[in-house]
Each structure stands twice: as C-alpha cells, then as structure tokens.
Design a protein around this motif. Structure first.
Motif, PDB file in Angstrom:
ATOM      1  N   MET A   1       0.757  -1.149   0.071  1.00  0.00           N
ATOM      2  CA  MET A   1       0.167  -0.107  -0.057  1.00  0.00           C
ATOM      3  C   MET A   1       0.889   1.410   0.112  1.00  0.00           C
ATOM      4  SD  MET A   1      -2.455   1.475   2.918  1.00  0.00           S
ATOM      5  CE  MET A   1      -4.111   0.917   2.874  1.00  0.00           C
ATOM      6  N   GLN A   2       0.578   2.225  -0.883  1.00  0.00           N
ATOM      7  CA  GLN A   2       1.151   3.614  -0.724  1.00  0.00           C
ATOM      8  C   GLN A   2       0.324   4.529   0.004  1.00  0.00           C
ATOM      9  OE1 GLN A   2       3.994   4.587  -2.168  1.00  0.00           O
ATOM     10  NE2 GLN A   2       4.597   2.565  -2.826  1.00  0.00           N
ATOM     11  N   LEU A   3       0.862   4.946   1.276  1.00  0.00           N
ATOM     12  CA  LEU A   3       0.237   5.763   2.286  1.00  0.00           C
ATOM     13  C   LEU A   3       0.830   6.934   2.166  1.00  0.00           C
ATOM     14  CD1 LEU A   3      -2.156   5.620   4.477  1.00  0.00           C
ATOM     15  CD2 LEU A   3       0.048   5.268   5.892  1.00  0.00           C
ATOM     16  N   ALA A   4      -0.129   8.104   2.182  1.00  0.00           N
ATOM     17  CA  ALA A   4       0.262   9.437   2.410  1.00  0.00           C
ATOM     18  C   ALA A   4      -0.177   9.995   3.658  1.00  0.00           C
ATOM     19  CB  ALA A   4      -0.093  10.440   1.139  1.00  0.00           C
ATOM     20  N   ILE A   5       0.779  10.672   4.155  1.00  0.00           N
ATOM     21  CA  ILE A   5       0.548  11.188   5.552  1.00  0.00           C
ATOM     22  C   ILE A   5       0.731  12.861   5.385  1.00  0.00           C
ATOM     23  CG2 ILE A   5       0.814  11.604   8.099  1.00  0.00           C
ATOM     24  CD1 ILE A   5       1.529   8.662   7.928  1.00  0.00           C
ATOM     25  N   ILE A   6      -0.410  13.493   5.315  1.00  0.00           N
ATOM     26  CA  ILE A   6      -0.295  14.805   5.386  1.00  0.00           C
ATOM     27  C   ILE A   6      -0.282  15.806   6.738  1.00  0.00           C
ATOM     28  CG2 ILE A   6      -0.959  17.052   4.133  1.00  0.00           C
ATOM     29  CD1 ILE A   6      -2.475  14.929   2.128  1.00  0.00           C
ATOM     30  N   GLY A   7       0.934  16.115   7.102  1.00  0.00           N
ATOM     31  CA  GLY A   7       1.060  16.758   8.400  1.00  0.00           C
ATOM     32  C   GLY A   7       2.500  15.926   9.018  1.00  0.00           C
ATOM     33  N   ALA A   8       2.958  16.460   9.969  1.00  0.00           N
ATOM     34  CA  ALA A   8       3.970  15.860  10.854  1.00  0.00           C
ATOM     35  C   ALA A   8       4.123  16.147  12.166  1.00  0.00           C
ATOM     36  CB  ALA A   8       5.444  16.086   9.934  1.00  0.00           C
ATOM     37  N   GLY A   9       2.925  16.570  12.729  1.00  0.00           N
ATOM     38  CA  GLY A   9       2.732  16.965  14.145  1.00  0.00           C
ATOM     39  C   GLY A   9       2.673  15.663  14.934  1.00  0.00           C
ATOM     40  N   GLN A  10       2.040  15.633  16.096  1.00  0.00           N
ATOM     41  CA  GLN A  10       1.849  14.729  17.310  1.00  0.00           C
ATOM     42  C   GLN A  10       1.089  13.632  16.490  1.00  0.00           C
ATOM     43  OE1 GLN A  10       3.146  14.970  20.499  1.00  0.00           O
ATOM     44  NE2 GLN A  10       2.659  13.003  20.871  1.00  0.00           N
ATOM     45  N   ALA A  11       0.004  13.931  16.112  1.00  0.00           N
ATOM     46  CA  ALA A  11      -0.740  12.828  15.526  1.00  0.00           C
ATOM     47  C   ALA A  11      -0.042  11.897  14.429  1.00  0.00           C
ATOM     48  CB  ALA A  11      -2.018  13.355  15.102  1.00  0.00           C
ATOM     49  N   ALA A  12       0.546  12.783  13.526  1.00  0.00           N
ATOM     50  CA  ALA A  12       1.119  12.034  12.349  1.00  0.00           C
ATOM     51  C   ALA A  12       2.326  11.140  12.747  1.00  0.00           C
ATOM     52  CB  ALA A  12       1.779  13.005  11.426  1.00  0.00           C
ATOM     53  N   CYS A  13       3.138  11.592  13.804  1.00  0.00           N
ATOM     54  CA  CYS A  13       4.034  10.855  14.221  1.00  0.00           C
ATOM     55  C   CYS A  13       3.840   9.777  15.037  1.00  0.00           C
ATOM     56  CB  CYS A  13       5.046  11.742  14.997  1.00  0.00           C
ATOM     57  SG  CYS A  13       5.955  13.090  13.995  1.00  0.00           S
ATOM     58  N   THR A  14       2.813  10.014  15.856  1.00  0.00           N
ATOM     59  CA  THR A  14       2.306   8.582  16.631  1.00  0.00           C
ATOM     60  C   THR A  14       1.932   7.681  15.548  1.00  0.00           C
ATOM     61  OG1 THR A  14       1.648   9.863  18.386  1.00  0.00           O
ATOM     62  CG2 THR A  14       0.471   7.695  18.508  1.00  0.00           C
ATOM     63  N   LEU A  15       1.008   7.896  14.531  1.00  0.00           N
ATOM     64  CA  LEU A  15       0.720   6.961  13.287  1.00  0.00           C
ATOM     65  C   LEU A  15       2.086   6.292  12.910  1.00  0.00           C
ATOM     66  CD1 LEU A  15      -1.393   5.925  11.674  1.00  0.00           C
ATOM     67  CD2 LEU A  15      -1.183   7.829  10.495  1.00  0.00           C
ATOM     68  N   ILE A  16       3.011   7.243  12.577  1.00  0.00           N
ATOM     69  CA  ILE A  16       4.386   6.653  11.760  1.00  0.00           C
ATOM     70  C   ILE A  16       4.913   5.736  12.888  1.00  0.00           C
ATOM     71  CG2 ILE A  16       6.476   7.290  11.081  1.00  0.00           C
ATOM     72  CD1 ILE A  16       5.002   9.987  10.199  1.00  0.00           C
ATOM     73  N   ALA A  17       5.115   5.990  14.149  1.00  0.00           N
ATOM     74  CA  ALA A  17       5.711   5.012  15.181  1.00  0.00           C
ATOM     75  C   ALA A  17       4.882   3.968  15.394  1.00  0.00           C
ATOM     76  CB  ALA A  17       5.898   5.780  16.425  1.00  0.00           C
ATOM     77  N   GLU A  18       3.728   3.870  15.414  1.00  0.00           N
ATOM     78  CA  GLU A  18       2.843   2.624  15.504  1.00  0.00           C
ATOM     79  C   GLU A  18       2.857   1.785  14.273  1.00  0.00           C
ATOM     80  OE1 GLU A  18       0.933   1.654  18.220  1.00  0.00           O
ATOM     81  OE2 GLU A  18       2.131   3.056  19.183  1.00  0.00           O
ATOM     82  N   LEU A  19       2.972   2.374  13.230  1.00  0.00           N
ATOM     83  CA  LEU A  19       3.099   1.405  11.888  1.00  0.00           C
ATOM     84  C   LEU A  19       4.333   0.739  11.781  1.00  0.00           C
ATOM     85  CD1 LEU A  19       1.173   3.907   9.264  1.00  0.00           C
ATOM     86  CD2 LEU A  19       0.327   2.070  10.499  1.00  0.00           C
ATOM     87  N   VAL A  20       5.467   1.728  12.121  1.00  0.00           N
ATOM     88  CA  VAL A  20       6.682   0.916  12.260  1.00  0.00           C
ATOM     89  C   VAL A  20       6.965  -0.079  13.131  1.00  0.00           C
ATOM     90  CG1 VAL A  20       9.065   1.494  12.566  1.00  0.00           C
ATOM     91  CG2 VAL A  20       8.052   3.041  11.056  1.00  0.00           C
ATOM     92  N   ARG A  21       6.377   0.232  14.422  1.00  0.00           N
ATOM     93  CA  ARG A  21       6.557  -0.989  15.199  1.00  0.00           C
ATOM     94  C   ARG A  21       5.310  -2.182  14.828  1.00  0.00           C
ATOM     95  NH1 ARG A  21       4.601   1.840  20.391  1.00  0.00           N
ATOM     96  NH2 ARG A  21       6.599   2.767  20.363  1.00  0.00           N
ATOM     97  N   GLY A  22       4.447  -1.960  14.195  1.00  0.00           N
ATOM     98  CA  GLY A  22       3.626  -2.971  13.829  1.00  0.00           C
ATOM     99  C   GLY A  22       4.068  -3.602  12.402  1.00  0.00           C
ATOM    100  N   ASN A  23       5.303  -3.270  11.945  1.00  0.00           N
ATOM    101  CA  ASN A  23       5.628  -3.724  10.658  1.00  0.00           C
ATOM    102  C   ASN A  23       4.809  -3.561   9.552  1.00  0.00           C
ATOM    103  OD1 ASN A  23       8.080  -4.733  11.638  1.00  0.00           O
ATOM    104  ND2 ASN A  23       7.065  -6.509  12.890  1.00  0.00           N
ATOM    105  N   PHE A  24       4.103  -2.447   9.490  1.00  0.00           N
ATOM    106  CA  PHE A  24       3.285  -2.177   8.330  1.00  0.00           C
ATOM    107  C   PHE A  24       3.927  -2.543   6.988  1.00  0.00           C
ATOM    108  CE2 PHE A  24       2.024   1.421   5.192  1.00  0.00           C
ATOM    109  CZ  PHE A  24       0.763   1.315   5.169  1.00  0.00           C
ATOM    110  N   GLU A  25       3.154  -3.216   6.278  1.00  0.00           N
ATOM    111  CA  GLU A  25       3.664  -3.699   4.884  1.00  0.00           C
ATOM    112  C   GLU A  25       3.194  -2.676   3.796  1.00  0.00           C
ATOM    113  OE1 GLU A  25       2.364  -7.644   4.525  1.00  0.00           O
ATOM    114  OE2 GLU A  25       3.499  -8.281   6.137  1.00  0.00           O
TER     115      GLU A  25
END
Lengths: 106, 395
Positions: B1-25
C-alpha cells in the motif's frame, strides 16, 4: 560522552549517550529505546515513561518531586526504584547508570 | 500500500511510530509542510522563554524511525489533492497514493488589529513562533495577551520577569472559560499576569506604544494573540469532506470517502465516553486517534474508545483535567488547601470532568475510573476523594 545503559522490555541492552542536563527520557528517545511511550512528551502528566533505576545508584540521583511520586503510584507495578524518565536530570556523574524500562506502560 | 500522511505533528508521528512498530507492509510518504524535523509542541508555551529549546532536543521520533527505509519525507506543503484518484500535488511533483491521511492540525487565529502590522502580532503554535516570540519579548516591558485561555496563562508564566508587566485581556466575563470558575480563580490568583475582563481591543497606537481598548489605553510593547485556533481543512473543503470546524470521521478515523482518513486536532468524531461529537485539541486526542488508525491500517481495527485528558503547566501550577465538561455543567470544590485544589464537574449526578491543580493522584484516579465507565458524583462526595473511590473499587 557519558552514557546510560537501558534494558528494554525485551531485555535488549541499549547504550544511550547523553549530555549533562538531559533528561533520562531524552536520552532514551534519542537512542530509540523501545517501551517508553511518554505520551505527554515529558510533562510529568501521563506516567507512561516509567523506568526502574538500578538500586546500586541509590542516593546518587535527586529524589522525585511530590508530583512525580503521585504520578508513579499510577505506573504499572511501581517499585521503590521506579522513576518517570522525564523527571530524571542526568549529570556527568551518572555515566554508566543502568536503567530497566518497565515491562508495560499500560 | 502507498500511504500518504499529510502533516508531521503529534498525531502524524504517533501514527508513523505505531505503523513502524507494527511492521506495516507498505510505503509511507510524509508531507511535512513546516520542513522542520518533527518536534514536541507542549514545551513551546510551557518552557520559560529565556530557556533555549532546540528541535533536535525535542524530537518526536527516534532516529531509527526518521531514517526507516519504508518512509519518504517530503519537506513541502501539499497544494492540492484528489481523493478519487489519490493524487497529491506538492510543488511541481504529483504522486498517486492508495490512501490519504489528513493530519494537518490547526493554526493559530490571527486577529486583525488596526494600526498593528501583521508581522508584529505574535502567536504560539510552531517552532518559528517560539523563536519570533523570544526575539520580540527580549526587551519587552509591557506584554498584552489577547485571549484568556490556557495558552495565555502558560505564556504569562513562561514570560514572567520582574521587569515585565503582563496583562491577559479577556473579551468575556471571565478568563479560562474552558474550566470551572473555581479552577479559573485558582489559576488567576497564582498567575504572574493581571487579568482584564470584558475587554475588547480596538487598535494599536505605535507612536505611544499603547493598545487601545474599550477600557482605555494599555501600555504595550509586545502583543500576543491567544484567541484560539482553526483547523487546517482547506485541502478537503473543495471535496465536500470538511467544514470550518474540521473533518468528520467515524470511530475508525475514516471520512465518508473510502480513500481518506483524518486524525488529530483537525478531525471531529463521536466520543463514546462523552456521548457527543466534538473536535478536541490535545495530545491525548492526537495519540488516541492515531493509535486507532494505525490498528486499522495494520489490519486489527478497534473503535475509538479513549477518554480525553488535558494538562496545562503554568509556572509552578500544574492543572490536569480528566474528561471533558460541557460549559454549563455544575462545579463543586471537592478538596482545597494552600497547595492544591480539586474541582468536580457534573451533570445529573454523573461526573463529567475532574479538574485537578497540583493534585496528580486525583487526576490519574479519575482517568482510570473514566476508562472503566461512569463516575457517580455521590460516590466521590461520600469519601471525599476520587482516589479513594478507585481504591475501594479495586478491593
């Protein structure tokens, strides 16, 4: 550069360099230590940066404030050596400090 | 999946960290319009202005996430997007995505003040704002904060200096309308600022360095607007997915468009614990909405169920609020002494929020009880402490 040795919830050991004046949380985050949430970003408001200091360092680290002690009662299974990483300010003398990250923050 | 996240604040970064931790494919592309490595925002207003902060020391993400090969960082604001095709345009680059996450947050409202150039009006929202404010207040002797919410009181404490006079101008009948009058009184009493109520600003007179108000001229050499913020919805408004009060999403952070989700302060959704649909600006909202979306993207959907909480550091005073009261909810002081105060907000016999000043255990006990469900007013009144109710429920 002085460093702290973190042991994460999976028992992995991570050396985290620090500069005097850094918080333990900052050192952990910068080194990418797993298992610390720090939801409030270091404001002593969430009790999700719970760590346990090695007992051999007793007396060499400033005691927690009343606020921190209050918050620690809500950490999961706190011990007498529990701290919130955001409230521990590191000094050069803390080089080599060993810190266990709590098994769970929730 | 090609995912775009628009914004890089608290919500975006928590999402990124959780996706990395969950081995997002999949691959994540982050559009960071601010162009600064993601940083913590709470210290911007809560740290004394003379203490220098640096983005490096306040990073939101650890280095191994910032350099993760599954993530592409684009330091440019997004100009347009098309939900139907997944096309995102930033500068002269256009890319297609399978899913778009709007995490654009909010921006400070900048009121127009006759006689004051816009660049001389300070606000506090971003790293750049903090640097500008530090420069503008360096020699300031008379600071006026227009707007009387948490931000005004945090900044008043952070700007406190023996040679500096700080005023907070409230347009309405009292400061801190987000809290009970009892909590507001405590915070006003302990603030370095003096508070003027029913005060409306009419203009600024540069030659005399005075702010013109309905209550006369106020000497002012630095003006800070703390009148609140507005959600950054412009990318979705043309597509009918947003209005002036944000982007409405369901319990899984999905907008009505299947290709678009929204998280953080820009989104509005039903809060089961409050039984109403609101847009909330707080760290807890950013983290909790991001966590819900991360689980969905990782294939383990779980509906939003968190209880909102807030905190505000104002010098030596620490306000912590569990829950969210309606403005007309009742208020009563549960306990108060020289150092701390706890106020219960309630409606129909149920506690809607606990406002704790320098009383962390009461705040945390309320959070734990709210997470389990209802807190009855009578139960807390009977034992005189939220903590005692929690302890008796455990035994």
């Amino acid at each position: 550069m002085p460093h702290v040795l973190f042991v994460d919830p999976n028992e992995a050991e991570i050396e985290a360099p620090f500069t005097a004046g850094d918080t333990l949380l900052h050192a952990a985050q910068h080194a990418g230590v797993d298992g610390i949430l720090a939801e409030c970003g270091g404001g002593c408001s969430c009790a999700t940066c719970h760590v346990i200091l090695n007992p051999s360092w007793d007396g060499q680290i400033e005691s927690p404030s009343a606020q921190e002690t209050d918050m620690l009662t809500f950490a999961i299974e706190p011990t007498p050596h529990s701290r919130l990483a955001c409230q521990v300010i590191l000094r050069d003398a803390h080089d080599g400090l060993r810190v266990q990250v709590a098994k769970r923050q929730y | 999946m090609q995912l775009a996240i628009i914004g890089a604040g608290q919500a975006a970064c928590t999402l990124i960290a959780e996706l990395v931790r969950g081995n997002f494919e999949g691959h994540i592309t982050v559009f960071n319009g601010e162009g600064i490595t993601p940083y913590q925002r709470p210290p911007l207003s809560k740290t004394p202005i003379e203490n220098s902060l640096s983005p490096e020391r306040n990073q939101l993400l650890p280095p191994q996430v910032l350099t993760d090969p599954r993530i592409t960082w684009i330091n440019m604001p997004v100009d347009t997007l098309d939900p139907d095709t997944g096309e995102v345009t930033a500068g002269n680059t256009t890319q297609d995505f399978d899913h778009l996450v709007i995490a654009t947050g909010t921006r400070a409202i900048r009121p127009s003040i006759p006689g004051l150039a816009d660049e001389d009006l300070q606000v506090m929202r971003t790293w750049t704002d903090r640097l500008k404010l530090a420069a503008a207040t360096h020699n300031a002797r008379h600071v006026s904060l227009i707007g009387a919410g948490f931000m005004a009181f945090e900044l008043a404490a952070s700007l406190c200096h023996p040679d500096r006079e700080i005023r907070i101008l409230a347009r309405g009948p009292r400061a801190l309308p987000q809290t009970s009058a009892e909590t507001a009184s405590w915070l006003i009493k302990h603030s370095a600022a003096s508070v003027l109520t029913h005060c409306s600003v009419e203009g600024f007179e540069a030659s005399t360095q005075t702010l013109q108000t309905n209550q006369g001229s106020i000497p002012t050499d630095c003006i800070i607007a703390t009148v609140g913020s507005t959600p950054n919805v412009e990318l979705l408004t043309p597509h009918g997915l947003a209005d002036a009060d944000g982007i409405t999403v369901d319990a899984l952070m999905q907008t009505p468009h299947p290709r678009v989700s929204a998280i953080g302060e820009v989104c509005r959704h039903h809060h089961p614990s409050l039984d109403r649909t609101v847009r909330i600006e707080s760290i807890s909202e950013a983290n909790d909405t991001a966590t819900v979306l991360a689980k969905r993207l990782l294939g383990q959907p779980m509906a939003f169920h968190a209880v909102p909480w807030f905190w505000s550091d104002q010098g030596t005073q620490k306000l912590q609020i569990a829950g969210l009261a309606n403005r007309d909810d009742e208020a009563e002081i549960l306990t108060a002494d020289d150092t701390r105060q706890v106020v219960l907000r309630h409606q129909d016999g149920h506690i809607t929020a606990v406002e704790a000043v320098n009383a962390a255990t009461e705040f945390m006990a309320a959070r734990r009880l709210f997470e389990r469900g209802d807190i009855r007013l009578q139960a807390v009144r009977k034992v005189g402490s939220v903590m005692a109710v929690l302890q008796s429920s455990r035994s």
